[in-house]
Design an enzyme around this catalytic site. Structure first.
Site: not given
Ligand code: GLY
Length: 356
Positions: A126, A148, A189, A225, A235, A239, A243, A246, A250, A260
């Protein structure tokens, strides 16, 4: 530049769950002293194949430092690590080595490894502590920062939690040693952070291309960031600006099977064109020139246009009113905005994709 001493730069970031994360950037700091907080006696090191030697050295140093029982597990490379089966195998390995709640997971690798390790740490017993040593530029400026975590379950990152590691150590000496292909990937990035929030990063790449000084661009991109994540950890709004490039990028990444960073570069060219159409953005040519200077692609490879359209339709920023994209009003002025199919069409044509 390689190896020269450089003042440490540090950030403290806190999630809405109250977890605090120290981020340190420096040179020659990828040792157990920076990674392991005092009073840890059981350490589980997770690493990917290219880093196994480095991880072994760090694990050995931890053992020598005393009071530490450090075990190492090498996981598959890249996204192959981000699978449910690997999560299960890692849980079982932690059982076997007798890992307990007061232990520490040390993740050494690129974005895929830190995503997986963060997910395992968030769920095993946990929740146990984890620290990251990102070893790719992409990981250092983006994937490792911001809490993330995730694994791929049919779709990319479909299972995961928002949870900061307790510490992130970024050693620029490790990044200097990266092959140019990986530096270019990460530069996509890094310069994205520049387009959305810091024109000095753009200028650095404009001047020196892929040789832009990591001592300058890495801390600057991390700052973008950290500032963004501090405002909106989960997000729910701001946030999403991270992207930029993206939505279309993507889709091209999946449809064409390209890395990527390359896909994000192509996606930013498309988003720049849509920004010009919708918001009167005047920086598209400069943006394209900077990406070319870095050596990143600015047009898509041969790809099935219908598949790209289908993937764009499923973008997670879509809401009931339609598709939303991150656009630029100007460099440093990102806006999340609904876009019409006609505008998306223009963006796709800009990167050489002709929708049917
Ligand atoms: N990579 C985008 C984010 O962390 O939100």
């Amino acid at each position: 530049m390689g190896g020269a001493p450089h003042p440490l730069q540090q950030w403290l970031i806190e999630g809405t769950d109250g977890r605090r994360c120290d981020i340190t950037v420096g040179r020659g700091i990828a040792g157990h002293e920076a990674l392991v907080p005092a009073n840890r006696s059981r350490i589980a090191v997770l690493a990917q194949p290219p880093l196994a030697g480095l991880a072994q050295g760090i694990a050995a140093a931890m053992r020598q430092a005393g009071a530490v029982d450090a075990e190492l597990r090498v996981l598959p490379d890249g996204d192959e690590a981000k699978e449910l089966a690997i999560v299960g195998e890692t849980y079982r390995w932690l059982n076997e080595i007798g890992f307990t709640r007061d232990g520490l997971i040390v993740a050494i690798g690129g974005g895929a490894l830190t995503d997986l390790a963060g997910f395992v740490a968030a769920t095993y017993l946990r929740g146990v502590e984890v620290v990251y040593l990102p070893t790719t530029l992409l990981g250092a400026v983006d994937a490792a920062i911001g809490g993330k975590t995730g694994i791929n379950v049919d779709g990319k990152n479909l299972a995961g939690v928002f949870r900061h590691p307790s510490r992130i150590v970024i050693d620029l000496n490790l990044l200097d040693a990266l092959p140019e292909k990986l530096l270019r990937e990460g530069a996509a990035e890094t310069v994205k952070a520049g387009f959305i929030a810091d024109e000095q990063i753009v200028a650095a790449y404009e001047g020196d291309g892929i040789d832009a000084a990591l001592d300058d661009v890495v801390p600057a991109a991390i700052d973008v960031k950290v500032t963004t994540v501090r405002e909106d950890f989960r997000e729910s709004g701001r946030r999403a600006i991270l992207n930029y490039g993206h939505t279309i990028g993507h889709a091209v990444e999946i449809a064409a099977g390209i890395p990527h960073g390359e896909a994000v570069a192509i996606g930013m060219v498309a988003a720049g064109r849509v920004s010009a159409e919708v918001l009167g953005f005047r920086g598209s040519s400069r943006q394209r020139a900077v990406l070319e200077r870095i050596g990143l692609p600015t047009t898509a490879p041969a790809v099935n246009a219908d598949r790209v359209m289908d993937l764009i339709e499923r973008d997670k920023k879509r809401d009931r009113s339609g598709l939303r994209m991150v656009l630029l009003r100007d460099f440093g002025e990102p806006v999340v905005q609904h876009v019409s199919p006609g505008s998306v069409d223009l963006g796709l044509r800009e990167i050489g994709i002709v929708p049917s």
